[in-house]
Design an enzyme around this catalytic site. Structure first.
Site, PDB file in Angstrom:
ATOM      1  N   HIS A 189      28.533  49.681  10.001  1.00  0.00           N
ATOM      2  CA  HIS A 189      27.153  50.267  10.507  1.00  0.00           C
ATOM      3  C   HIS A 189      26.984  51.589   9.586  1.00  0.00           C
ATOM      4  O   HIS A 189      27.941  52.150   8.905  1.00  0.00           O
ATOM      5  CB  HIS A 189      27.068  51.208  11.775  1.00  0.00           C
ATOM      6  CG  HIS A 189      27.534  49.947  13.077  1.00  0.00           C
ATOM      7  ND1 HIS A 189      26.865  49.023  13.544  1.00  0.00           N
ATOM      8  CD2 HIS A 189      28.513  50.197  13.738  1.00  0.00           C
ATOM      9  CE1 HIS A 189      27.449  48.430  14.434  1.00  0.00           C
ATOM     10  NE2 HIS A 189      28.560  49.000  14.615  1.00  0.00           N
ATOM     11  N   CYS A 220      31.622  52.386  18.957  1.00  0.00           N
ATOM     12  CA  CYS A 220      31.879  52.559  17.616  1.00  0.00           C
ATOM     13  C   CYS A 220      30.794  53.557  17.086  1.00  0.00           C
ATOM     14  O   CYS A 220      31.073  54.779  16.445  1.00  0.00           O
ATOM     15  CB  CYS A 220      31.892  51.351  16.828  1.00  0.00           C
ATOM     16  SG  CYS A 220      30.699  50.184  17.101  1.00  0.00           S
TER      17      CYS A 220
HETATM   18  P1  NAD Z   1      36.860  40.609  21.248  1.00  0.00           P
HETATM   19  O1  NAD Z   1      35.902  39.533  21.938  1.00  0.00           O
HETATM   20  O2  NAD Z   1      37.170  40.755  19.789  1.00  0.00           O
HETATM   21  O3  NAD Z   1      38.217  40.707  22.119  1.00  0.00           O
HETATM   22  C1  NAD Z   1      38.192  40.598  23.453  1.00  0.00           C
HETATM   23  C2  NAD Z   1      39.422  39.944  23.933  1.00  0.00           C
HETATM   24  O4  NAD Z   1      39.837  39.827  25.283  1.00  0.00           O
HETATM   25  C3  NAD Z   1      39.607  38.486  23.365  1.00  0.00           C
HETATM   26  O5  NAD Z   1      40.929  38.386  22.709  1.00  0.00           O
HETATM   27  C4  NAD Z   1      39.231  37.800  24.718  1.00  0.00           C
HETATM   28  O6  NAD Z   1      40.037  36.489  24.761  1.00  0.00           O
HETATM   29  C5  NAD Z   1      40.024  38.669  25.735  1.00  0.00           C
HETATM   30  N1  NAD Z   1      39.527  38.230  26.919  1.00  0.00           N
HETATM   31  C6  NAD Z   1      38.364  37.710  27.684  1.00  0.00           C
HETATM   32  N2  NAD Z   1      38.289  37.640  28.846  1.00  0.00           N
HETATM   33  C7  NAD Z   1      39.462  38.650  29.286  1.00  0.00           C
HETATM   34  C8  NAD Z   1      39.953  39.031  30.504  1.00  0.00           C
HETATM   35  N3  NAD Z   1      39.166  38.584  31.708  1.00  0.00           N
HETATM   36  N4  NAD Z   1      41.137  39.995  30.467  1.00  0.00           N
HETATM   37  C9  NAD Z   1      41.446  40.215  29.501  1.00  0.00           C
HETATM   38  N5  NAD Z   1      41.035  39.840  28.308  1.00  0.00           N
HETATM   39  C10 NAD Z   1      40.220  38.992  28.064  1.00  0.00           C
HETATM   40  O7  NAD Z   1      36.110  41.905  21.763  1.00  0.00           O
HETATM   41  P2  NAD Z   1      36.299  43.528  21.048  1.00  0.00           P
HETATM   42  O8  NAD Z   1      35.174  43.457  19.864  1.00  0.00           O
HETATM   43  O9  NAD Z   1      37.509  43.795  20.840  1.00  0.00           O
HETATM   44  O10 NAD Z   1      35.621  44.425  21.957  1.00  0.00           O
HETATM   45  C11 NAD Z   1      36.339  44.847  23.219  1.00  0.00           C
HETATM   46  C12 NAD Z   1      35.870  46.032  23.658  1.00  0.00           C
HETATM   47  O11 NAD Z   1      35.712  46.895  22.760  1.00  0.00           O
HETATM   48  C13 NAD Z   1      34.292  45.789  23.990  1.00  0.00           C
HETATM   49  O12 NAD Z   1      33.975  46.945  25.391  1.00  0.00           O
HETATM   50  C14 NAD Z   1      33.293  46.345  23.217  1.00  0.00           C
HETATM   51  O13 NAD Z   1      32.036  46.625  23.402  1.00  0.00           O
HETATM   52  C15 NAD Z   1      34.377  47.460  22.688  1.00  0.00           C
HETATM   53  N6  NAD Z   1      34.159  47.767  21.208  1.00  0.00           N
HETATM   54  C16 NAD Z   1      33.809  46.807  20.206  1.00  0.00           C
HETATM   55  C17 NAD Z   1      33.777  47.217  18.995  1.00  0.00           C
HETATM   56  C18 NAD Z   1      33.638  46.369  17.676  1.00  0.00           C
HETATM   57  O14 NAD Z   1      32.716  46.507  16.893  1.00  0.00           O
HETATM   58  N7  NAD Z   1      34.240  44.961  17.892  1.00  0.00           N
HETATM   59  C19 NAD Z   1      33.587  48.436  18.492  1.00  0.00           C
HETATM   60  C20 NAD Z   1      33.972  49.341  19.371  1.00  0.00           C
HETATM   61  C21 NAD Z   1      33.892  49.072  20.583  1.00  0.00           C
END
Ligand code: NAD
Length: 349
Positions: free
Chosen positions: A222, A143
């Site tokens: 942020h 992000c």
């Molecule tokens: P999150 O924890 O909200 O969601 C992740 C999901 O994946 C959950 O539903 C979890 O149950 C599921 N999960 C767990 N193990 C798994 C597996 N083995 N296979 C498939 N699914 C599985 O996380 P998020 O915030 O959505 O982040 C996901 C990615 O996006 C990460 O790489 C993170 O760094 C990136 N990201 C997050 C944000 C943010 O601010 N939340 C912003 C940009 C990028």
């Protein structure tokens, strides 16, 4: 009509559910299904939205069945039925999942929580749209990196960047998280410079950028505090504000709109009513852009939960050569998402 690209989403959390919604709205993409590890209100919501639900990450179909949630199969079944999978599993789990996708010969899009070498290239639509063509895997940068890369791509092509120095004021947790902090404190990040500068250079290789970061007790957004030395500064800050406001994925608030900071940005988002109250644009304040000689100072706010969502869509389009360039892909994506498109254009180099 040309065949639509068949897309699956593995990981249905903060990013995955938003990417699934965005994919489902695109005219040239078809959402085949989403995969989740455990039953939850979000799994139920996937069904309500009409998304076939698959079980991944060692989850158990019986656990979904006993919660009364119907599943269409396992991740393996989903992978057999798609052209590309968007991995939105937690940080570092994407790297483990990469082996599954490779074994199936499925193209994959990863998220910014993975190291850059999880994929053949890192991606940001404004910075390096063309890099995706014919790639088997791409990583959409995080992000903060997305916000910095969009602004840097635009400012560099308009006025040239001599140097860029940013302080990233990071939200402590996402709104749905209840186990992270701080709830009362400001935490400097002692990795100096922070990892964000090198991450921006995965999509803008020559950008002379240095970043520092500090974590603060908020969940909303942020904020980046940017100091940029320009090579060819324009006459005044108003010209910079006009250029940025006219660019896709930037939202400039004017003084009369009375948006003092992130609380009002999120109130604007709730009133605007895009899905999940999202703000997928870089948020700027007209009064928060200053030009002092060649030094540009500006603030921008980044909605961490949604800014990468349109980039995931563009990454798929780039990978499958569905649009001739960034501008065309972004216009399709943004129109489908309800973002402002009319009157927006990317300045020529
Ligand atoms: P999150 O924890 O909200 O969601 C992740 C999901 O994946 C959950 O539903 C979890 O149950 C599921 N999960 C767990 N193990 C798994 C597996 N083995 N296979 C498939 N699914 C599985 O996380 P998020 O915030 O959505 O982040 C996901 C990615 O996006 C990460 O790489 C993170 O760094 C990136 N990201 C997050 C944000 C943010 O601010 N939340 C912003 C940009 C990028």
């Amino acid at each position: 009509m040309a065949k639509r690209i068949r897309v699956g989403v593995n990981g249905f959390g903060t990013i995955g559910k938003r990417v699934a919604d965005a994919v489902a709205r695109q005219p040239d993409l078809e959402l085949i299904g989403v995969a989740k590890t455990r039953p939850s209100f979000e799994a139920e919501d996937a069904i309500r939205r009409g998304y076939p639900l698959y079980v991944s990450g060692g989850g158990d179909r019986a656990a979904f069945a006993s919660a009364g949630i119907a599943t269409a199969g396992t991740l393996d079944d989903l992978l057999s039925d798609v052209d590309v999978i968007v991995d939105a599993a937690p940080d570092k789990v994407g790297r483990e999942n990469a082996a599954l996708y490779r074994a199936k010969g499925i193209r994959a899009i990863f998220q910014g929580g993975e190291k850059a070498d999880v994929a053949q290239a890192s991606f940001n639509a404004m910075a390096n749209y063309a890099v995706g063509h014919d790639k088997q895997s791409l990583r959409v940068v995080s992000c903060n990196t997305t916000g910095l890369a969009r602004a840097a791509a635009l400012i560099d092509r308009s006025w040239g960047v001599e140097s860029w120095d940013a302080t990233i004021v990071r939200r402590a947790a996402d709104p749905a998280e209840s186990k992270k902090g701080p709830i009362n404190g400001i935490l400097p990040t002692f990795q100096m410079p922070s990892h964000h500068g090198p991450d921006v250079r995965t999509v803008l290789q020559d950008l002379p950028i240095t970043t520092l970061a500090v974590v603060v007790p908020t969940t909303l957004m942020h904020v980046h505090v940017n100091r940029v030395r320009l090579r060819h500064p324009p006459a005044n800050a108003a010209e910079i504000a006009r250029t940025l406001a006219a660019s896709p994925r930037f939202r400039l608030f004017r003084g009369w709109e009375r948006v003092e900071g992130t609380p009002q940005v999120m109130e604007f988002a709730r009133d605007r009513g895009l899905g999940h109250n999202d703000v997928m644009e870089n948020v700027l304040w007209e009064e928060g852009i200053g030009l002092h000689g060649a030094d540009l100072h500006f603030f921008q706010a980044i909605h961490q939960e949604s800014i990468v969502v349109p980039e995931n869509v563009d990454a798929i389009r780039s990978m499958f050569s569905l649009a001739p360039n960034a501008e065309a892909s972004m216009a399709i994506t943004d129109r489908a998402l309800g973002l402002l498109v009319e009157g927006k254009s990317i300045p020529a180099r």
